[in-house]
Design a protein around this motif. Structure first.
Motif, PDB file in Angstrom:
ATOM      1  N   ILE B  50     -12.960 -25.020  32.602  1.00  0.00           N
ATOM      2  CA  ILE B  50     -13.352 -23.308  32.339  1.00  0.00           C
ATOM      3  C   ILE B  50     -12.293 -22.575  31.953  1.00  0.00           C
ATOM      4  O   ILE B  50     -13.013 -21.700  30.686  1.00  0.00           O
ATOM      5  CB  ILE B  50     -14.446 -23.212  33.822  1.00  0.00           C
ATOM      6  N   HIS B  51     -11.352 -22.970  32.327  1.00  0.00           N
ATOM      7  CA  HIS B  51     -10.777 -21.643  31.773  1.00  0.00           C
ATOM      8  C   HIS B  51     -10.188 -22.034  31.074  1.00  0.00           C
ATOM      9  O   HIS B  51      -9.584 -20.636  29.395  1.00  0.00           O
ATOM     10  CB  HIS B  51      -9.484 -21.495  32.952  1.00  0.00           C
ATOM     11  N   GLY B  52      -9.759 -23.356  30.065  1.00  0.00           N
ATOM     12  CA  GLY B  52      -9.462 -23.209  28.780  1.00  0.00           C
ATOM     13  C   GLY B  52     -10.762 -23.289  27.846  1.00  0.00           C
ATOM     14  O   GLY B  52     -10.249 -22.986  27.028  1.00  0.00           O
ATOM     15  N   GLU B  53     -12.673 -23.287  27.741  1.00  0.00           N
ATOM     16  CA  GLU B  53     -12.966 -22.703  26.832  1.00  0.00           C
ATOM     17  C   GLU B  53     -12.869 -21.470  27.168  1.00  0.00           C
ATOM     18  O   GLU B  53     -13.473 -21.266  26.488  1.00  0.00           O
ATOM     19  CB  GLU B  53     -14.639 -23.266  27.918  1.00  0.00           C
ATOM     20  N   GLU B  54     -12.866 -20.478  27.848  1.00  0.00           N
ATOM     21  CA  GLU B  54     -12.777 -19.045  28.359  1.00  0.00           C
ATOM     22  C   GLU B  54     -11.775 -18.897  27.190  1.00  0.00           C
ATOM     23  O   GLU B  54     -11.165 -17.991  26.233  1.00  0.00           O
ATOM     24  CB  GLU B  54     -12.440 -18.408  29.407  1.00  0.00           C
ATOM     25  N   THR B  55     -10.631 -19.096  27.227  1.00  0.00           N
ATOM     26  CA  THR B  55      -9.278 -18.609  26.739  1.00  0.00           C
ATOM     27  C   THR B  55      -8.447 -19.782  26.211  1.00  0.00           C
ATOM     28  O   THR B  55      -7.197 -19.037  25.555  1.00  0.00           O
ATOM     29  CB  THR B  55      -7.545 -18.349  27.883  1.00  0.00           C
ATOM     30  N   ASP B  56      -8.540 -20.385  25.991  1.00  0.00           N
ATOM     31  CA  ASP B  56      -7.458 -21.289  25.074  1.00  0.00           C
ATOM     32  C   ASP B  56      -8.026 -21.311  23.713  1.00  0.00           C
ATOM     33  O   ASP B  56      -6.848 -21.575  22.625  1.00  0.00           O
ATOM     34  CB  ASP B  56      -6.879 -22.630  26.405  1.00  0.00           C
ATOM     35  N   TRP B  57      -8.666 -22.818  23.678  1.00  0.00           N
ATOM     36  CA  TRP B  57      -9.139 -23.575  22.769  1.00  0.00           C
ATOM     37  C   TRP B  57      -9.926 -23.095  21.391  1.00  0.00           C
ATOM     38  O   TRP B  57      -9.308 -23.142  20.528  1.00  0.00           O
ATOM     39  CB  TRP B  57      -9.708 -25.620  22.832  1.00  0.00           C
ATOM     40  N   VAL B  58     -10.570 -21.882  21.928  1.00  0.00           N
ATOM     41  CA  VAL B  58     -11.099 -22.076  20.504  1.00  0.00           C
ATOM     42  C   VAL B  58     -10.886 -20.652  20.261  1.00  0.00           C
ATOM     43  O   VAL B  58     -10.954 -20.482  18.978  1.00  0.00           O
ATOM     44  CB  VAL B  58     -12.808 -21.116  21.092  1.00  0.00           C
ATOM     45  N   PRO B  59     -10.163 -19.784  21.416  1.00  0.00           N
ATOM     46  CA  PRO B  59      -9.126 -18.285  21.074  1.00  0.00           C
ATOM     47  C   PRO B  59      -7.845 -18.869  20.835  1.00  0.00           C
ATOM     48  O   PRO B  59      -7.433 -18.046  19.230  1.00  0.00           O
ATOM     49  CB  PRO B  59      -8.655 -17.885  22.132  1.00  0.00           C
ATOM     50  N   ARG B  60      -7.277 -20.408  20.241  1.00  0.00           N
ATOM     51  CA  ARG B  60      -6.647 -20.349  19.269  1.00  0.00           C
ATOM     52  C   ARG B  60      -6.809 -21.022  18.112  1.00  0.00           C
ATOM     53  O   ARG B  60      -6.043 -20.925  16.915  1.00  0.00           O
ATOM     54  CB  ARG B  60      -5.644 -21.621  19.820  1.00  0.00           C
ATOM     55  N   LEU B  61      -8.343 -21.495  17.744  1.00  0.00           N
ATOM     56  CA  LEU B  61      -8.817 -21.890  16.601  1.00  0.00           C
ATOM     57  C   LEU B  61      -8.920 -21.317  16.130  1.00  0.00           C
ATOM     58  O   LEU B  61      -8.246 -21.267  14.977  1.00  0.00           O
ATOM     59  CB  LEU B  61     -10.054 -23.352  16.638  1.00  0.00           C
ATOM     60  N   ARG B  62      -9.547 -20.244  16.349  1.00  0.00           N
ATOM     61  CA  ARG B  62      -9.529 -18.256  15.945  1.00  0.00           C
ATOM     62  C   ARG B  62      -8.887 -18.542  15.267  1.00  0.00           C
ATOM     63  O   ARG B  62      -8.508 -17.379  14.004  1.00  0.00           O
ATOM     64  CB  ARG B  62     -10.473 -17.680  16.718  1.00  0.00           C
ATOM     65  N   ILE B  63      -7.037 -17.839  16.292  1.00  0.00           N
ATOM     66  CA  ILE B  63      -6.115 -16.961  15.676  1.00  0.00           C
ATOM     67  C   ILE B  63      -5.282 -18.383  14.110  1.00  0.00           C
ATOM     68  O   ILE B  63      -4.642 -17.606  13.625  1.00  0.00           O
ATOM     69  CB  ILE B  63      -5.082 -17.685  16.371  1.00  0.00           C
ATOM     70  N   ILE B  64      -5.989 -19.469  14.326  1.00  0.00           N
ATOM     71  CA  ILE B  64      -5.127 -20.455  13.195  1.00  0.00           C
ATOM     72  C   ILE B  64      -5.877 -19.628  11.764  1.00  0.00           C
ATOM     73  O   ILE B  64      -5.495 -19.541  10.787  1.00  0.00           O
ATOM     74  CB  ILE B  64      -5.740 -21.923  13.519  1.00  0.00           C
ATOM     75  N   LEU B  65      -7.567 -19.812  12.417  1.00  0.00           N
ATOM     76  CA  LEU B  65      -7.891 -19.117  11.041  1.00  0.00           C
ATOM     77  C   LEU B  65      -8.325 -18.199  10.839  1.00  0.00           C
ATOM     78  O   LEU B  65      -7.973 -17.402   9.692  1.00  0.00           O
ATOM     79  CB  LEU B  65      -8.998 -19.498  11.440  1.00  0.00           C
ATOM     80  N   GLU B  66      -7.572 -17.331  11.551  1.00  0.00           N
ATOM     81  CA  GLU B  66      -7.804 -15.811  11.183  1.00  0.00           C
ATOM     82  C   GLU B  66      -6.228 -15.046  10.795  1.00  0.00           C
ATOM     83  O   GLU B  66      -5.761 -14.032  10.592  1.00  0.00           O
ATOM     84  CB  GLU B  66      -8.281 -14.779  12.557  1.00  0.00           C
ATOM     85  N   HIS B  67      -5.301 -15.651  11.631  1.00  0.00           N
ATOM     86  CA  HIS B  67      -3.464 -15.837  11.281  1.00  0.00           C
ATOM     87  C   HIS B  67      -2.679 -15.932  10.535  1.00  0.00           C
ATOM     88  O   HIS B  67      -1.571 -15.975  11.014  1.00  0.00           O
ATOM     89  CB  HIS B  67      -3.523 -14.985  12.370  1.00  0.00           C
ATOM     90  N   GLY B  68      -3.296 -17.975  10.526  1.00  0.00           N
ATOM     91  CA  GLY B  68      -1.976 -19.007   9.635  1.00  0.00           C
ATOM     92  C   GLY B  68      -1.017 -18.995  11.334  1.00  0.00           C
ATOM     93  O   GLY B  68      -1.454 -18.221  12.586  1.00  0.00           O
ATOM     94  N   GLU B  69       0.196 -18.823  10.513  1.00  0.00           N
ATOM     95  CA  GLU B  69       0.832 -19.565  11.158  1.00  0.00           C
ATOM     96  C   GLU B  69       1.754 -17.854  12.387  1.00  0.00           C
ATOM     97  O   GLU B  69       2.938 -17.886  12.654  1.00  0.00           O
ATOM     98  CB  GLU B  69       2.193 -20.209  10.774  1.00  0.00           C
ATOM     99  N   ALA B  70       1.322 -16.801  11.511  1.00  0.00           N
ATOM    100  CA  ALA B  70       2.143 -15.912  11.711  1.00  0.00           C
ATOM    101  C   ALA B  70       2.038 -14.747  13.347  1.00  0.00           C
ATOM    102  O   ALA B  70       3.144 -14.257  13.698  1.00  0.00           O
ATOM    103  CB  ALA B  70       1.127 -14.425  10.722  1.00  0.00           C
ATOM    104  N   LYS B  71       0.626 -15.618  14.257  1.00  0.00           N
ATOM    105  CA  LYS B  71       0.704 -14.784  15.229  1.00  0.00           C
ATOM    106  C   LYS B  71       0.613 -16.143  16.287  1.00  0.00           C
ATOM    107  O   LYS B  71      -0.385 -17.198  16.101  1.00  0.00           O
ATOM    108  CB  LYS B  71      -0.700 -14.245  15.160  1.00  0.00           C
ATOM    109  N   PRO B  72       1.307 -16.217  16.337  1.00  0.00           N
ATOM    110  CA  PRO B  72       1.576 -17.114  18.663  1.00  0.00           C
ATOM    111  C   PRO B  72       0.299 -17.419  18.523  1.00  0.00           C
ATOM    112  O   PRO B  72      -0.061 -16.147  18.941  1.00  0.00           O
ATOM    113  CB  PRO B  72       3.154 -17.236  18.562  1.00  0.00           C
ATOM    114  N   PHE B  73      -0.020 -18.996  19.414  1.00  0.00           N
ATOM    115  CA  PHE B  73      -1.047 -18.654  20.206  1.00  0.00           C
ATOM    116  C   PHE B  73      -0.456 -17.893  21.517  1.00  0.00           C
ATOM    117  O   PHE B  73       0.827 -18.247  22.053  1.00  0.00           O
ATOM    118  CB  PHE B  73      -1.124 -20.144  20.541  1.00  0.00           C
ATOM    119  N   THR B  74      -1.523 -17.489  22.626  1.00  0.00           N
ATOM    120  CA  THR B  74      -1.338 -17.199  23.861  1.00  0.00           C
ATOM    121  C   THR B  74      -1.140 -18.212  24.915  1.00  0.00           C
ATOM    122  O   THR B  74      -1.879 -18.982  24.990  1.00  0.00           O
ATOM    123  CB  THR B  74      -2.527 -15.996  24.248  1.00  0.00           C
TER     124      THR B  74
END
Lengths: 175, 175
Positions: B50-74
């Motif tokens: 559950i915590h992964g759904e909330e804070t991990d996979w999709v948020p990271r996918l969004r970071i890739i699409l919005e910021h590319g390599e410029a913003k490391p994942f949390t």
């Protein structure tokens, strides 16, 4: 955990639903993936478990109750399902497994297996003396081992695809 | 297998049902079993996912699409679920996981992730450059690894109980 028959049934009754949730409707690249020749694909696992319902667990339990150690169990053919269920679609295999498991657990519940029954002994053709409780426990662990196999075989299709994440994903480790 | 987004969704959409089939209604000796301190019980796994759904996979996918390599994942906190979902019953955890996974896959399907999107890159805080395709593959393998963990933890409760069958049941081997 102190083993009771009911505690083993809790797991045994869930295996068909777990495999259905994982495999029903899944595409062939996942269903037919394997780890090489003579290894099981996720679909193969369902056929193997069906054959176990028909020829392994309950027949052996009956031998223990009816013949004790005098009559060794019939050896189980781990690959007989290949010919027997050739051409079956996975949904039909899943239905058949669910039906047989439900029938078998109905039979077992009707036997009211108490502590005295669990202590009854039989003869495994290779392992020697075993108890009915050990047979039930082995049945549970056998189920869980094959669910594990299904998800491991699926996961390994992506061993390369995960790239740098490989080091965090121990399911991809070779045993 | 050539990875496509739809192929990963096939597995991702099945995980909540598989865990529900395995765990819903199961008694506490099975649900709360673990492999020692700092290891996950079957119930813990659901909280972690559950915590992964909330804070991990999709948020990271969004970071890739919005910021590319410029913003490391949390960085992801593997144990944050313990406090967050303390006291939740397993059926509520299973419901929550199913809901979030369904919502997340709805979002992903709406993004129409084609080959160009799958090749987009981001920065993992420890692993460095990763692609969106690798993130999807790792998500699938992470799911499958935790299903494997659930069945392994359950099986090991019967390591002694299986008696002589031990040698046939490799799920009981220590890694």
């Amino acid at each position: 955990m102190d083993l009771s028959a009911e505690e083993t049934f809790e797991v045994l009754e869930r295996t068909p639903g777990a495999l259905r949730a994982l495999l029903d409707g899944l595409s062939d690249p996942w269903l037919l993936a394997s780890e090489g020749p003579e290894t099981f694909s996720p679909k193969d696992v369902v056929g193997h478990l069906i054959h176990g319902e028909e020829t392994d667990w309950v027949p052996r339990l009956r031998i223990i109750l009816e013949h004790g150690e005098a009559k060794p169990f019939t050896p189980f053919d781990r690959f007989a399902f290949r010919e027997k269920y050739a051409g079956w679609r996975v949904d039909r295999l899943l239905d058949r497994f669910a039906l047989l498991r439900r029938e078998n657990l109905g039979l077992l519940r009707g036997m009211r297996l108490d502590a005295a029954a669990l202590a009854r002994t039989g003869t495994h053709p290779a392992l020697g003396r075993v108890t009915l409780a050990q047979l039930l426990a082995a049945w549970v662990v056998h189920d869980l081992g094959h669910v594990k196999q299904v998800v491991r075989v699926m996961a390994r299709q992506y061993t390369q695809a995960v790239g740098p994440w490989r080091e965090y994903l121990t399911i991809l480790d070779r045993p």
